[in-house]
Design an enzyme around this catalytic site. Structure first.
Site, short mmCIF file in Angstrom:
data_model
loop_
_atom_site.label_atom_id
_atom_site.label_comp_id
_atom_site.label_asym_id
_atom_site.label_seq_id
_atom_site.Cartn_x
_atom_site.Cartn_y
_atom_site.Cartn_z
N HIS A 100 7.77 11.04 -1.22
CA HIS A 100 6.48 10.99 -1.92
C HIS A 100 5.40 11.57 -1.03
O HIS A 100 5.43 11.43 0.19
CB HIS A 100 6.12 9.57 -2.35
CG HIS A 100 6.14 8.56 -1.23
ND1 HIS A 100 7.30 7.99 -0.78
CD2 HIS A 100 5.14 8.04 -0.49
CE1 HIS A 100 7.03 7.15 0.19
NE2 HIS A 100 5.72 7.17 0.41
N HIS A 102 1.35 11.40 -0.46
CA HIS A 102 0.09 10.71 -0.75
C HIS A 102 -1.02 11.76 -0.83
O HIS A 102 -1.14 12.59 0.08
CB HIS A 102 -0.30 9.77 0.39
CG HIS A 102 0.67 8.68 0.71
ND1 HIS A 102 0.43 7.37 0.38
CD2 HIS A 102 1.85 8.69 1.36
CE1 HIS A 102 1.44 6.62 0.81
NE2 HIS A 102 2.32 7.40 1.42
P1 5GP Z 1 4.86 4.98 2.42
O1 5GP Z 1 4.33 4.03 3.46
O2 5GP Z 1 6.33 4.75 2.16
O3 5GP Z 1 4.53 6.40 2.72
O4 5GP Z 1 4.05 4.66 1.11
C1 5GP Z 1 4.53 3.94 0.04
C2 5GP Z 1 3.37 3.68 -0.87
O5 5GP Z 1 3.86 3.26 -2.13
C3 5GP Z 1 2.42 2.59 -0.38
O6 5GP Z 1 1.13 3.15 -0.23
C4 5GP Z 1 2.46 1.53 -1.48
O7 5GP Z 1 1.20 0.99 -1.75
C5 5GP Z 1 2.99 2.31 -2.68
N1 5GP Z 1 3.79 1.51 -3.59
C6 5GP Z 1 4.82 0.69 -3.26
N2 5GP Z 1 5.33 0.13 -4.38
C7 5GP Z 1 4.62 0.64 -5.41
C8 5GP Z 1 4.69 0.43 -6.83
O8 5GP Z 1 5.51 -0.32 -7.36
N3 5GP Z 1 3.78 1.12 -7.59
C9 5GP Z 1 2.86 1.96 -7.03
N4 5GP Z 1 2.01 2.57 -7.87
N5 5GP Z 1 2.77 2.17 -5.71
C10 5GP Z 1 3.64 1.51 -4.92
#
Ligand code: 5GP
Ligand code: ZN
Length: 136
Positions: A100, A102
């Site tokens: 993903h 951001h």
């Molecule tokens: P990472 O730290 O893996 O780059 O970011 C994962 C992101 O996914 C986090 O910012 C978290 O808030 C978001 N996230 C985790 N679970 C969900 C979910 O069920 N729905 C949405 N919309 N965002 C999620």
């Protein structure tokens, strides 16, 4: 689709999301813990863990969508600028092992807090030696 993957479940419509954009390749939706207003995640619909296991032809398509969504957010929100972040591995803060990107909208100077990787002046000899060791 990977069974225990929350982002696969979102892509399949099994878990709801606040959708921003969708096509055959990607889904983009608001992060549930936004860094700033409009913080959006762009994911491929297929399951890949991160940057390294995503086939280049898929990655190209996803990145073009990141550009498209970011351009849209810049005018639709609007925002002054944005950060694009993409974490790989727990050591890098990745909490969801489905690729993903951001998109974090930014306004003014430092709204939402800094993204702090504190740079320190590099030692030229060390930088030169490191580049020689890792050069591709
Ligand atoms: P990472 O730290 O893996 O780059 O970011 C994962 C992101 O996914 C986090 O910012 C978290 O808030 C978001 N996230 C985790 N679970 C969900 C979910 O069920 N729905 C949405 N919309 N965002 C999620
Ligand atoms: Zn997944």
């Amino acid at each position: 689709m990977k069974n225990d993957c929350v982002f696969c479940a979102i892509a399949a419509g099994e878990i709801p999301c606040f959708k921003v954009y969708e096509d055959d390749i990607v889904l983009a939706y608001l992060d549930i813990n936004p860094f700033t207003s409009g913080h959006t995640l762009v994911i491929p619909k297929g399951h890949f863990t991160g940057l390294l296991d995503t086939p280049p032809e898929v990655l190209k398509e996803v990145v073009v969508r990141v550009q498209k969504v970011a351009a849209h957010l810049k005018t639709a929100l609007p925002c002054d600028g944005f950060n694009v972040l993409q974490n790989n591995g727990a050591a890098a803060g990745q909490t969801v092992p489905h690729l993903h990107f951001h998109i974090v909208p930014r306004n003014g100077a430092g709204e939402g807090g800094g993204i702090s990787f504190a740079g320190r002046k590099g030692d030229m000899d060390s930088l030169k030696a490191l580049a020689e060791r890792i050069r591709m």
